[in-house]
Design a protein around this motif. Structure first.
Motif, short mmCIF file in Angstrom:
data_model
loop_
_atom_site.label_atom_id
_atom_site.label_comp_id
_atom_site.label_asym_id
_atom_site.label_seq_id
_atom_site.Cartn_x
_atom_site.Cartn_y
_atom_site.Cartn_z
N PHE A 199 26.94 44.28 47.60
CA PHE A 199 26.83 42.86 47.23
C PHE A 199 25.35 42.50 47.06
O PHE A 199 24.49 43.01 47.77
CB PHE A 199 27.35 41.95 48.36
N GLU A 200 25.09 41.58 46.16
CA GLU A 200 23.82 40.86 46.18
C GLU A 200 24.08 39.61 47.01
O GLU A 200 25.12 38.97 46.84
CB GLU A 200 23.39 40.46 44.77
N ILE A 201 23.15 39.31 47.90
CA ILE A 201 23.33 38.11 48.73
C ILE A 201 22.61 36.94 48.06
O ILE A 201 21.40 36.97 47.87
CB ILE A 201 22.78 38.34 50.15
N TYR A 202 23.38 35.92 47.73
CA TYR A 202 22.82 34.76 47.03
C TYR A 202 22.84 33.52 47.90
O TYR A 202 23.78 33.29 48.67
CB TYR A 202 23.65 34.45 45.78
N THR A 203 21.80 32.72 47.75
CA THR A 203 21.81 31.39 48.34
C THR A 203 20.87 30.51 47.52
O THR A 203 19.67 30.79 47.43
CB THR A 203 21.42 31.40 49.82
N VAL A 204 21.40 29.49 46.89
CA VAL A 204 20.58 28.67 46.00
C VAL A 204 19.54 27.85 46.75
O VAL A 204 18.58 27.38 46.16
CB VAL A 204 21.44 27.74 45.11
N THR A 205 19.72 27.68 48.05
CA THR A 205 18.77 26.90 48.83
C THR A 205 17.61 27.75 49.34
O THR A 205 16.62 27.21 49.83
CB THR A 205 19.42 26.27 50.07
N THR A 222 38.31 43.58 43.50
CA THR A 222 36.95 43.91 43.10
C THR A 222 36.15 42.62 42.96
O THR A 222 36.45 41.78 42.11
CB THR A 222 36.94 44.66 41.77
N PHE A 223 35.15 42.44 43.83
CA PHE A 223 34.32 41.25 43.79
C PHE A 223 33.39 41.37 42.58
O PHE A 223 32.69 42.36 42.41
CB PHE A 223 33.51 41.14 45.08
N THR A 224 33.38 40.34 41.72
CA THR A 224 32.67 40.42 40.44
C THR A 224 31.77 39.22 40.23
O THR A 224 32.25 38.08 40.15
CB THR A 224 33.68 40.49 39.27
N CYS A 225 30.46 39.46 40.14
CA CYS A 225 29.52 38.39 39.79
C CYS A 225 29.37 38.34 38.29
O CYS A 225 29.35 39.39 37.63
CB CYS A 225 28.16 38.62 40.46
N VAL A 226 29.21 37.16 37.76
CA VAL A 226 29.07 36.94 36.33
C VAL A 226 27.82 37.65 35.77
O VAL A 226 27.74 37.95 34.60
CB VAL A 226 29.06 35.43 36.02
N GLY A 261 27.05 40.67 36.39
CA GLY A 261 27.37 42.05 36.05
C GLY A 261 27.63 42.99 37.22
O GLY A 261 28.23 44.03 37.03
N TRP A 262 27.21 42.61 38.44
CA TRP A 262 27.48 43.54 39.54
C TRP A 262 28.89 43.33 40.09
O TRP A 262 29.44 42.23 40.04
CB TRP A 262 26.43 43.46 40.64
N THR A 263 29.46 44.42 40.57
CA THR A 263 30.81 44.36 41.15
C THR A 263 30.83 45.17 42.45
O THR A 263 30.02 46.09 42.63
CB THR A 263 31.87 44.97 40.21
N ALA A 271 28.08 24.05 53.63
CA ALA A 271 27.24 23.50 54.69
C ALA A 271 25.75 23.66 54.37
O ALA A 271 24.91 23.11 55.08
CB ALA A 271 27.56 24.18 56.03
N ASP A 272 25.42 24.38 53.30
CA ASP A 272 24.00 24.44 52.90
C ASP A 272 23.54 23.10 52.31
O ASP A 272 22.36 22.90 52.04
CB ASP A 272 23.72 25.62 51.95
N GLY A 273 24.49 22.20 52.06
CA GLY A 273 24.16 20.86 51.59
C GLY A 273 23.95 20.74 50.09
O GLY A 273 23.72 19.63 49.59
N SER A 308 33.36 31.35 44.68
CA SER A 308 33.65 31.66 46.09
C SER A 308 32.58 31.08 47.01
O SER A 308 31.69 31.79 47.50
CB SER A 308 33.80 33.17 46.26
N VAL A 309 32.68 29.78 47.23
CA VAL A 309 31.68 29.00 47.96
C VAL A 309 31.50 29.51 49.40
O VAL A 309 32.47 29.62 50.16
CB VAL A 309 32.09 27.51 48.00
N LYS A 310 30.27 29.81 49.76
CA LYS A 310 29.96 30.30 51.11
C LYS A 310 29.65 29.12 52.04
O LYS A 310 29.27 28.04 51.60
CB LYS A 310 28.75 31.24 51.05
N TRP A 311 29.81 29.36 53.33
CA TRP A 311 29.57 28.33 54.37
C TRP A 311 30.37 27.07 54.04
O TRP A 311 29.87 25.95 54.10
CB TRP A 311 28.06 28.03 54.49
N TYR A 316 28.04 23.59 41.11
CA TYR A 316 26.59 23.84 41.01
C TYR A 316 26.21 24.63 39.76
O TYR A 316 25.39 24.19 38.95
CB TYR A 316 26.10 24.57 42.27
N TRP A 317 26.79 25.81 39.59
CA TRP A 317 26.42 26.63 38.43
C TRP A 317 27.01 26.10 37.14
O TRP A 317 26.47 26.31 36.05
CB TRP A 317 26.79 28.10 38.66
N GLU A 318 28.13 25.39 37.24
CA GLU A 318 28.76 24.84 36.04
C GLU A 318 27.93 23.70 35.46
O GLU A 318 27.89 23.51 34.24
CB GLU A 318 30.18 24.41 36.39
#
Ligand SMILES: Nc1nc2c(c(=O)[nH]1)N[C@H]1C(S)=C(S)[C@@H](COP(=O)(O)O)O[C@H]1N2
Ligand SMILES: [Mo]
Length: 224
Positions: free
Chosen positions: A58-64, A105-109, A111-113, A145-147, A194-197, A211-213
């Motif tokens: 996985f790539e770990i993402y957090t927009v904050t 299979t977890f798929t990010c837009v 390209g990574w899976t 919960a990241d707000g 797949s919203v985290k927290w 957010y991304w939309e």
């Protein structure tokens, strides 16, 4: 996928990686962004993706730029909006409901899976039944919960049996990086759904872009 995101939201621009978060918060908040706007934003996202942190594929993402630390003991999931029975659930409440397993299979837009991920949690469909949505409900909004991070599903999408409020990944409680203690999981859609927290679900009459939309990605993120 069919539609390209706008120029200022390249597909790589899918949040900041943990490994770069300090670097990015320094660059991102300062004069540099103000002066050069989107150009520098693109450069920053390029930098964010040029190296960095991955975890078990996985790539770990957090927009904050940070990873919320939420203790299961104090965790609350608020369920509100146009429903007959608003709820506030604890982590224990979710654990004591029937839990289901989903493998996909977890798929990010971008390209990574990650093939063959095993998740366990509560079916969103079961909660929808409990809270009894009013007849005007067409969408669900999910809050982190990241707000900052949000996303949404249509009521029909949310009722699919593989959509989970996930608490375990591969047999262990999910880590803070992956959205502990509870994250949304929408196996048929790109990872940005797949919203985290996850800490709030609100039932609404019209689906609101997440957010991304709001930054160019399709509201229907179904993987074709
Ligand atoms: N709160 C929050 N949820 C999020 C994101 C984010 O930045 N913040 N990124 C999304 C995207 S684009 C993807 S691909 C997945 C990545 O999940 P992971 O960080 O567990 O690998 O989380 C999604 N959920
Ligand atoms: Mo993503």
């Amino acid at each position: 996928m069919g539609s390209q995101p706008p120029q200022n939201t390249p597909p790589q621009n899918t949040g900041r990686r943990v490994g770069r978060r300090v670097f990015l918060s320094v660059l991102g908040a300062g004069v540099v962004t103000t002066l050069f706007g989107h150009d520098i934003a693109q450069t920053i996202s390029g930098l964010a993706n040029s190296g960095g942190f991955s975890l078990g594929g996985f790539e770990i993402y957090t927009v904050t730029g940070s990873i919320p630390a939420i203790k299961p003991a104090t965790y609350r999931l608020r369920i509100d909006g146009h429903i007959a029975h608003p709820l506030e659930l604890t982590y224990g409440d979710l654990r004591s409901m029937t839990n289901h397993e989903v493998t996909f299979t977890f798929t990010c837009v971008t390209g990574w899976t990650v093939p063959n991920t095993h998740w366990r949690g509560v079916r969103l469909a079961d909660l929808i039944e409990q809270v009894r949505p009013h007849a005007d409900v067409h969408g669900l909004e999910f809050y982190s919960a990241d707000g900052v991070y949000t996303d949404s599903l249509s009521l029909h999408e949310a009722q699919q049996s593989n959509v989970l409020l996930a608490m375990d990944l591969d047999g262990k409680p999910i880590s803070a990086d992956h959205g502990a203690p509870v994250r949304l999981l929408v196996p048929d859609m790109y990872g940005y759904k797949s919203v985290k927290w996850l800490n709030r679900i609100s039932f609404v009459s019209h689906q609101v872009p997440g957010y991304w939309e709001q930054r160019g990605y399709p509201v229907n993120a179904t993987i074709s």
